[in-house]
Enzyme design. Structure first.
Site, PDB file in Angstrom:
ATOM      1  N   ARG A 123      53.075  51.061  45.277  1.00 47.48           N
ATOM      2  CA  ARG A 123      52.873  51.803  44.016  1.00 47.48           C
ATOM      3  C   ARG A 123      53.948  52.724  43.697  1.00 47.48           C
ATOM      4  NH1 ARG A 123      47.654  51.716  45.948  1.00 47.48           N
ATOM      5  NH2 ARG A 123      47.686  54.115  46.389  1.00 47.48           N
ATOM      6  N   ALA A 152      40.231  52.708  54.825  1.00 45.55           N
ATOM      7  CA  ALA A 152      39.123  53.124  55.433  1.00 45.55           C
ATOM      8  C   ALA A 152      37.935  52.258  54.751  1.00 45.55           C
ATOM      9  CB  ALA A 152      38.829  54.513  55.101  1.00 45.55           C
ATOM     10  N   THR A 174      40.855  59.032  53.598  1.00 48.16           N
ATOM     11  CA  THR A 174      42.333  58.408  53.693  1.00 48.16           C
ATOM     12  C   THR A 174      42.795  59.310  52.466  1.00 48.16           C
ATOM     13  OG1 THR A 174      41.715  56.434  52.719  1.00 48.16           O
ATOM     14  CG2 THR A 174      42.063  56.542  55.037  1.00 48.16           C
ATOM     15  N   ASN A 198      37.332  58.751  49.762  1.00 49.71           N
ATOM     16  CA  ASN A 198      35.923  58.759  50.211  1.00 49.71           C
ATOM     17  C   ASN A 198      35.529  58.768  51.532  1.00 49.71           C
ATOM     18  OD1 ASN A 198      37.174  56.152  49.151  1.00 49.71           O
ATOM     19  ND2 ASN A 198      35.498  55.625  50.471  1.00 49.71           N
ATOM     20  N   ASP A 226      31.763  56.763  46.528  1.00 47.55           N
ATOM     21  CA  ASP A 226      33.293  56.132  46.503  1.00 47.55           C
ATOM     22  C   ASP A 226      33.864  57.098  45.436  1.00 47.55           C
ATOM     23  OD1 ASP A 226      35.560  54.899  47.122  1.00 47.55           O
ATOM     24  OD2 ASP A 226      35.272  53.394  45.665  1.00 47.55           O
ATOM     25  N   ASN A 267      41.187  56.703  37.286  1.00 47.31           N
ATOM     26  CA  ASN A 267      41.392  56.072  38.665  1.00 47.31           C
ATOM     27  C   ASN A 267      42.951  56.186  38.862  1.00 47.31           C
ATOM     28  OD1 ASN A 267      41.698  53.783  40.786  1.00 47.31           O
ATOM     29  ND2 ASN A 267      39.556  53.910  40.467  1.00 47.31           N
ATOM     30  N   CYS A 281      41.313  39.400  44.954  1.00 44.71           N
ATOM     31  CA  CYS A 281      42.673  39.330  44.301  1.00 44.71           C
ATOM     32  C   CYS A 281      42.356  38.063  43.185  1.00 44.71           C
ATOM     33  CB  CYS A 281      43.577  38.359  45.132  1.00 44.71           C
ATOM     34  SG  CYS A 281      44.129  40.026  46.303  1.00 44.71           S
ATOM     35  N   HIS A 282      41.727  36.999  43.619  1.00 43.53           N
ATOM     36  CA  HIS A 282      41.532  35.632  42.548  1.00 43.53           C
ATOM     37  C   HIS A 282      40.602  35.995  41.393  1.00 43.53           C
ATOM     38  CE1 HIS A 282      44.559  33.225  44.554  1.00 43.53           C
ATOM     39  NE2 HIS A 282      44.032  33.983  45.820  1.00 43.53           N
TER      40      HIS A 282
END
Length: 693
Positions: free
Chosen positions: A120, A181, A239, A259, A304, A392, A607-608
């Site tokens: 990123r 995590a 994390t 979280n 979360d 986010n 992913c898909h």
């Protein structure tokens, strides 16, 4: 002649990249720019002339993986990451490639590729470009030559931590965190290394470990008093996988902490407690890594609602006096203004409707919670925001000229309930560990309003909305950057890259990127000219109801760079017929398809896409012929033939599970085709056209 030109470009890169970072806006050396605020003081491009903005150059990305990477620019050279471990340097004025290094993380990451995407962000300091990779390495690359200066493994052998976020650089050090995590018993930490040698200088854990082993420092002893049960067996989480910020005035580094793991506090800390330092901002001494202060946004969190989102630093006039503040919009729906000197809360206000808390008490700094939101006694709760958060990882930006913060915002909820049976240790689903610790929603319990997204301009002094602009789709707004030219730049899921008036939100200019633009832009100067760069490419696992949906095979990931009077153009996007594959001789076995549906939901959907309909981050498997050929399917899925393209290897899948996937894909293909036919009365599916493709 071509060789001579290339030699001159490399020489130019060597001359410009060896100098110090310019603080006047010429350079954008890290994830948050020169001041952590995604703000450029440059004014050459402004409200009066932005209509003249045009494409200066573009660079196609063919490495696969994430399209959410933030480039950096120093000394007229643009650096960007793509895929899982590719880093490139381009002449920022022309787009000409100067060097390319592949750190080959896909050869080392193994099962970590199943949980995370690509890089990123990068950071530059002292003539080096720093990058973390999914296998857990932190690498320093010589900015002039592209040669690796050093590389260190930041995680333990075989531990399941991975890196996807950007490093942070300060005072000859480079700091990196990690993720993992949500998928493994991970205890979070950040580690500082010497920029020149790669030697470890200090490490700070974000949650306490097993008390019987002793604590690393007083902060961990303090934190342990806020946990119950045997939390260390679950790792605890916490994390630091995304945002941080360096504060030179106070010589501190601020860490955004994630979280809990598992999400459900009843499992990891059954008698409650604040669970420090989950969902917190931690201030550490930049020289030693010693604890200074913390502010926790969600004590004992269970949804979360991590605080790994942007940490932005400013000086604001509040209550008649200037204050050094930290601004933060975590997932939980509130916007926080915190005193940087003390860590005390100044103010907090929700930016979307929330129901997990009624307010944040300024005196105590703690939320006034709604007890029902903790889904007690096996009761389901519809909680706002959802785990996607009100904000986010799409970067927010602060413009000191307008006094506004610009936040890519979402308003959506999720149903939470305890699992049917308490977790004992870790739960494995066909070999894949999960750490959520919540159950499936009961029938009929759903959020009570449609999910939406928008670009929000927020006044941090008054804690009030200035303006908003609706975005397409459920998560439609990309990262932001703002400039002293009175502009706000943001891409969106609909494929537009837009310049807005930073004061009013009025759209002043836009560009059709031919794919979603979700990464944050940057602005910098090269050869005396101001440029704006952003990386374009869809990152959506699932189709999300956009006016223009994106197909993995039909779109082109690109670096797009703009300047006044830019004359370049993108190739015309040729229409591509991407039919759903439906061979007429394939007989679906419902029992096998049911097995495949379970495997797909646990292994592939991340992913898909949900229900095997992709949104562009990865190929749509209903359009692929690969699952129809046993040898090819085994080569890709079981043996890892496309590992370098970002397709993980699933060597633990059984033959029955792989066969189940084949039957599930054909079952879903026929359902999708039937739905398409139903939407077009009179139309008929041509199976001959689809067969074998």
């Amino acid at each position: 002649m071509r060789l001579l030109a290339l030699s001159l470009l490399v020489l130019l890169a060597a001359c410009t990249s060896s100098g110090e970072v310019q603080r006047d806006g010429s350079d954008w050396p890290g994830y948050g720019g020169i001041d952590e605020n995604h703000y450029s003081p440059l004014t050459e491009i402004n409200q009066r002339n932005v209509a003249r903005l045009g494409l200066a150059w573009s660079h196609d990305i063919t490495d696969g993986g994430s399209a959410l990477s933030a480039p950096i620019a120093v000394g007229g050279i643009l650096y960007f990451a793509s895929g899982y471990s590719h880093v490139r340097a381009l002449d920022a004025a022309t787009g000409h490639e100067l060097w390319h290094v592949d750190l080959k993380a896909t050869q080392k990451a193994g099962a970590k590729m199943r949980a995370a995407w690509g890089i990123r962000g990068l950071a530059y300091d002292g003539g080096k470009v720093f990058v973390g990779t999914i296998d857990g390495r932190l690498t320093a690359i010589n900015a002039q030559s592209g040669h690796v200066a050093w590389s260190v493994m930041t995680v333990g052998k075989d531990d399941e931590r991975y890196i996807s976020g950007a490093p942070w650089v300060f005072k000859g050090k480079v700091l990196i965190g990690h993720g993992g995590a949500d998928f493994a018993p991970i205890r979070g930490y950040v580690t500082a290394y010497d920029q020149n040698s790669g030697a470890q200088l200090w490490r700070f854990h974000t949650v306490p470990g097993d008390p019987s082993l002793g604590f690393e420092n007083k902060a961990m002893g303090m934190a342990a008093k806020t946990w119950t049960g045997e939390w260390w067996k679950y790792g605890g989480g916490g994390t630091a996988w995304n945002a941080m910020a360096y504060d030179p005035k106070y010589n501190r580094i601020y860490i955004g902490v994630g979280n809990g793991s598992p999400w459900n506090q009843k499992i990891r800390s059954p008698q409650g407690g604040d669970n420090l330092f989950l969902c917190s901002i931690i201030a550490l001494d930049a020289d030693t890594g010693e604890y200074v202060w913390h502010y926790q946004t969600n004590p004992g969190e269970t949804w979360d609602f991590n605080s790994a989102m942007d940490i932005e630093l400013a000086r604001l006039k509040i209550g008649g006096r200037e204050r050094d503040v930290l601004m933060h919009a975590p997932k939980n729906g509130f916007f926080y203004v915190i005193d940087r000197a003390t860590g005390k809360l100044i103010s907090a206000r929700n930016i979307v409707p929330v129901n997990w808390a009624s307010r944040i008490d300024v005196q105590s700094g703690r939320p006034v919670e709604n007890p029902a939101a903790r889904y007690p006694d096996g009761k389901a709760a519809v909680v706002y925001p959802s785990p996607f958060g009100a904000h986010n990882i799409e970067a927010m930006a602060f413009n000191p000229g307008t006094g506004l913060v610009y936040i890519p915002t979402m308003d959506q909820g999720r149903v939470y309930i305890d699992p049917a049976e308490p977790l004992q240790g870790w739960k494995h689903l066909d070999g894949q560990r999960i750490s959520v610790g919540t159950g499936a929603p009961p029938p009929g319990v759903v959020p009570d309003r449609k999910a939406t997204s928008f670009l929000l301009a927020w006044n941090p002094v008054t804690q009030k909305e200035a303006w908003r602009i609706a975005m397409p789709g459920l998560r439609g707004g990309g990262g932001t950057a703002t400039t002293a030219g009175g502009l706000l730049f943001q891409g969106n899921a609909g494929g537009r890259f837009v310049a807005y008036a930073a004061t009013s939100g009025k759209p002043l200019w836009s560009f059709d990127a031919q794919t979603a633009v979700m990464a944050q832009p940057i602005s910098y100067r090269a050869r005396g000219r101001q440029y704006v760069t952003v990386i374009a490419g869809s990152r959506f696992p699932s189709a999300i109801g956009l006016p223009r949906e994106w197909n993995y095979r039909a779109q082109q990931w690109r670096v797009l760079t703009f300047a006044l009077d830019g004359k370049a153009s993108l190739p015309v996007a040729a229409p591509m017929d991407m039919p759903v594959v439906d061979p007429s001789d394939f007989v679906v076995d419902p029992a096998k398809a049911a097995i495949g549906a379970t495997v797909y939901g646990q292994r592939c959907s991340i992913c898909h896409g949900a229900n095997a309909v992709s949104g562009g981050a990865a190929p749509d498997l209903l359009q692929s012929g690969v699952p129809l050929d046993n040898a090819t399917f085994t080569s890709v899925l079981h043996d890892g033939a496309l590992r370098e393209r970002g397709m993980p290897r699933f060597e633990d899948l059984t033959g029955d599970e792989m066969a189940g996937l084949q039957h599930y894909f054909r079952q879903r293909a026929r359902q999708v085709l039937a739905a398409q036919t139903a939407r077009q009365p009179g139309a008929q599916t041509d199976r001959g056209l689809h067969e074998g493709q």
